[in-house]
Design an enzyme around this catalytic site. Sequence first.
Site, mmCIF file in Angstrom:
data_model
loop_
_atom_site.group_PDB
_atom_site.id
_atom_site.type_symbol
_atom_site.label_atom_id
_atom_site.label_comp_id
_atom_site.label_asym_id
_atom_site.label_seq_id
_atom_site.Cartn_x
_atom_site.Cartn_y
_atom_site.Cartn_z
ATOM 1 N N HIS A 148 133.875 48.986 78.997
ATOM 2 C CA HIS A 148 132.860 48.783 79.876
ATOM 3 C C HIS A 148 133.372 48.102 81.247
ATOM 4 O O HIS A 148 134.076 47.143 81.074
ATOM 5 C CB HIS A 148 131.444 48.450 79.361
ATOM 6 N N GLU A 169 128.521 51.578 80.090
ATOM 7 C CA GLU A 169 128.915 51.571 78.745
ATOM 8 C C GLU A 169 129.443 52.793 78.479
ATOM 9 O O GLU A 169 129.173 53.781 79.118
ATOM 10 C CB GLU A 169 127.842 51.339 77.793
ATOM 11 N N ASN A 179 135.065 47.598 74.858
ATOM 12 C CA ASN A 179 134.929 48.842 74.677
ATOM 13 C C ASN A 179 135.230 49.781 76.030
ATOM 14 O O ASN A 179 134.901 50.792 76.038
ATOM 15 C CB ASN A 179 133.467 49.328 73.975
ATOM 16 N N ASP A 232 125.549 42.656 87.413
ATOM 17 C CA ASP A 232 124.581 43.239 86.180
ATOM 18 C C ASP A 232 123.731 42.001 86.072
ATOM 19 O O ASP A 232 123.734 40.813 86.321
ATOM 20 C CB ASP A 232 125.380 43.755 84.924
HETATM 21 C C1 GLP Z 1 129.519 41.797 79.889
HETATM 22 C C2 GLP Z 1 129.485 41.750 81.443
HETATM 23 C C3 GLP Z 1 130.633 42.409 81.881
HETATM 24 C C4 GLP Z 1 131.925 41.608 81.724
HETATM 25 C C5 GLP Z 1 132.023 41.770 80.188
HETATM 26 C C6 GLP Z 1 133.235 41.043 79.478
HETATM 27 O O1 GLP Z 1 129.196 42.643 79.216
HETATM 28 N N1 GLP Z 1 128.223 42.479 81.668
HETATM 29 O O2 GLP Z 1 130.663 42.516 83.338
HETATM 30 O O3 GLP Z 1 133.173 42.101 82.223
HETATM 31 O O4 GLP Z 1 131.100 41.106 79.578
HETATM 32 O O5 GLP Z 1 133.067 39.905 79.149
HETATM 33 P P1 GLP Z 1 133.865 38.739 78.518
HETATM 34 O O6 GLP Z 1 134.787 38.031 79.821
HETATM 35 O O7 GLP Z 1 133.183 37.607 77.965
HETATM 36 O O8 GLP Z 1 134.801 39.205 77.541
#
Ligand code: GLP
Length: 244
Positions: free
Chosen positions: A138, A143, A136, A67
């Site tokens: 995702h 989302e 959440n 992403d």
């Molecule tokens: C972001 C990314 C996701 C990732 C998620 C978890 O939103 N777009 O691909 O898995 O965060 O992030 P973190 O590892 O900082 O909790």
Amino acid sequence: MKIRIFQTPGRAARALAREIARAASRNPRVVLGLPTGRTSIPVYRELVALSRADAIDFSRATTFNLDEFLGLSAEDPRSYHAFMRRHLFDHVNLSPRRTHLLNGAARDVAAECRRFERAIARAGGIDLMVLGLGRNGHIGFNEPDRSLVSHTHRMRLRASTRHANAFLFGSMSAVPREALSMGMGTILQARRIILLVTGRSKARAVERVLSGRMTTRVPASFLQLHRDVEVWLDAAAALLISSS
Ligand code: GLP
């Protein structure tokens, strides 16, 4: 789904980096799907260490990131492009021609999403997709919603996701409200998937992903449909499943 529990986030990261190295040595032309986010940073640190020790060769590997924020160019230091350069690309022998990210600054967003899907198909599909998990539920930027989108698409971010990404922007209000993301179908078409989740703050999300139910309110719950998916947890993230 196969579940592996590690004592610490560090051990999980080391094991995952070694798993990626194994995949690259079995198939030097391996196509990897890669996440961003804080969970992935120790994995990239370990990959850089393996690369410096000549224990991994990325010269013929291809990568696709999940992403990118909408409106940010590749040069923007807050972009996921910059995140990947900082944590991985600048330190290993991946060919820039074979590292693919969505262009958040594309004028024609729909065309950019189609270009990305075509590039994945041209590479022969993703062999190993590494995912992180949002609090959440995702994955990528898919989302929770009433329905999910199959292909790479434009997405409106939830407040909790913007909050989780504030570390890149200094404040939540500076986090873009929209992003581009691989879709659920893009992710599920990968031949193998490893979902890495660490930390107590994700324990509830992990419990919901593994509950046996599938709901668009927990996008990662659809991973249960995949035939080769592993969920790698540290002890804190596994708290609510190991005690049940
Ligand atoms: C972001 C990314 C996701 C990732 C998620 C978890 O939103 N777009 O691909 O898995 O965060 O992030 P973190 O590892 O900082 O909790």
